[in-house]
Scaffold this motif. Sequence first.
Motif, PDB file in Angstrom:
ATOM      1  N   GLU A 123      14.999  -4.656  -0.621  1.00  0.00           N
ATOM      2  CA  GLU A 123      14.464  -3.299  -0.483  1.00  0.00           C
ATOM      3  C   GLU A 123      12.948  -3.265  -0.617  1.00  0.00           C
ATOM      4  OE1 GLU A 123      16.673  -1.043  -3.376  1.00  0.00           O
ATOM      5  OE2 GLU A 123      18.395  -0.876  -2.031  1.00  0.00           O
ATOM      6  N   THR A 124      12.293  -4.074   0.217  1.00  0.00           N
ATOM      7  CA  THR A 124      10.841  -4.213   0.150  1.00  0.00           C
ATOM      8  C   THR A 124      10.233  -4.219   1.540  1.00  0.00           C
ATOM      9  OG1 THR A 124      11.006  -5.486  -1.890  1.00  0.00           O
ATOM     10  CG2 THR A 124       8.981  -5.747  -0.647  1.00  0.00           C
ATOM     11  N   PHE A 125       9.070  -3.595   1.659  1.00  0.00           N
ATOM     12  CA  PHE A 125       8.275  -3.657   2.882  1.00  0.00           C
ATOM     13  C   PHE A 125       7.146  -4.659   2.703  1.00  0.00           C
ATOM     14  CE2 PHE A 125       9.999   0.622   3.620  1.00  0.00           C
ATOM     15  CZ  PHE A 125      10.252   0.566   4.981  1.00  0.00           C
ATOM     16  N   TYR A 126       6.885  -5.453   3.726  1.00  0.00           N
ATOM     17  CA  TYR A 126       5.675  -6.272   3.803  1.00  0.00           C
ATOM     18  C   TYR A 126       4.909  -5.795   5.020  1.00  0.00           C
ATOM     19  CZ  TYR A 126       7.452  -9.824   0.517  1.00  0.00           C
ATOM     20  OH  TYR A 126       7.919 -10.493  -0.576  1.00  0.00           O
ATOM     21  N   THR A 127       3.608  -5.657   4.882  1.00  0.00           N
ATOM     22  CA  THR A 127       2.744  -5.332   6.010  1.00  0.00           C
ATOM     23  C   THR A 127       1.882  -6.547   6.287  1.00  0.00           C
ATOM     24  OG1 THR A 127       2.707  -3.002   5.412  1.00  0.00           O
ATOM     25  CG2 THR A 127       0.965  -3.763   6.884  1.00  0.00           C
ATOM     26  N   LEU A 128       1.824  -6.958   7.552  1.00  0.00           N
ATOM     27  CA  LEU A 128       0.996  -8.099   7.930  1.00  0.00           C
ATOM     28  C   LEU A 128      -0.167  -7.593   8.762  1.00  0.00           C
ATOM     29  CD1 LEU A 128       3.861 -10.574   8.702  1.00  0.00           C
ATOM     30  CD2 LEU A 128       2.315 -10.639   6.790  1.00  0.00           C
ATOM     31  N   ASP A 129      -1.351  -8.075   8.427  1.00  0.00           N
ATOM     32  CA  ASP A 129      -2.572  -7.640   9.075  1.00  0.00           C
ATOM     33  C   ASP A 129      -3.502  -8.838   9.217  1.00  0.00           C
ATOM     34  OD1 ASP A 129      -4.341  -5.873  10.197  1.00  0.00           O
ATOM     35  OD2 ASP A 129      -4.973  -4.966   8.308  1.00  0.00           O
ATOM     36  N   VAL A 130      -4.443  -8.753  10.133  1.00  0.00           N
ATOM     37  CA  VAL A 130      -5.433  -9.818  10.290  1.00  0.00           C
ATOM     38  C   VAL A 130      -6.740  -9.349   9.665  1.00  0.00           C
ATOM     39  CG1 VAL A 130      -6.736 -11.230  11.922  1.00  0.00           C
ATOM     40  CG2 VAL A 130      -4.349 -10.697  12.391  1.00  0.00           C
ATOM     41  N   GLN A 131      -7.262 -10.169   8.747  1.00  0.00           N
ATOM     42  CA  GLN A 131      -8.551  -9.897   8.106  1.00  0.00           C
ATOM     43  C   GLN A 131      -9.385 -11.169   8.170  1.00  0.00           C
ATOM     44  OE1 GLN A 131      -7.389  -8.760   4.143  1.00  0.00           O
ATOM     45  NE2 GLN A 131      -7.108  -6.624   4.693  1.00  0.00           N
ATOM     46  N   ASP A 132     -10.590 -11.064   8.705  1.00  0.00           N
ATOM     47  CA  ASP A 132     -11.488 -12.224   8.798  1.00  0.00           C
ATOM     48  C   ASP A 132     -10.787 -13.448   9.392  1.00  0.00           C
ATOM     49  OD1 ASP A 132     -13.520 -10.714   7.597  1.00  0.00           O
ATOM     50  OD2 ASP A 132     -12.816 -11.255   5.605  1.00  0.00           O
TER      51      ASP A 132
END
Length: 86
Positions: free
Chosen positions: A17-26
Amino acid sequence: QEELQQYTGRYFSEEIETFYTLDVQDSTLVLKNRRIEDLPLTPSKIDTFTATFPIAELIFLRNEAGEPVGLKVSNGRTRGVEFVRQ
């Protein structure tokens, strides 16, 4: 950078019951979750990344069209926790 963009988005695991958000930084793929600090991911092979605790390995799952649709996360004790892209 563009190659990493294909992985960005929000993923949910019913099991934990967890969300992970993936994003690109540097030019780095970063995993975000409200309970842990932002976690930079290091590519180890195609569709596979490693990180520090609490995630040892993260493997992206693709559909027949080759699009990332989910991922499996493992650490020392837990293996293959599935997340579905939202």
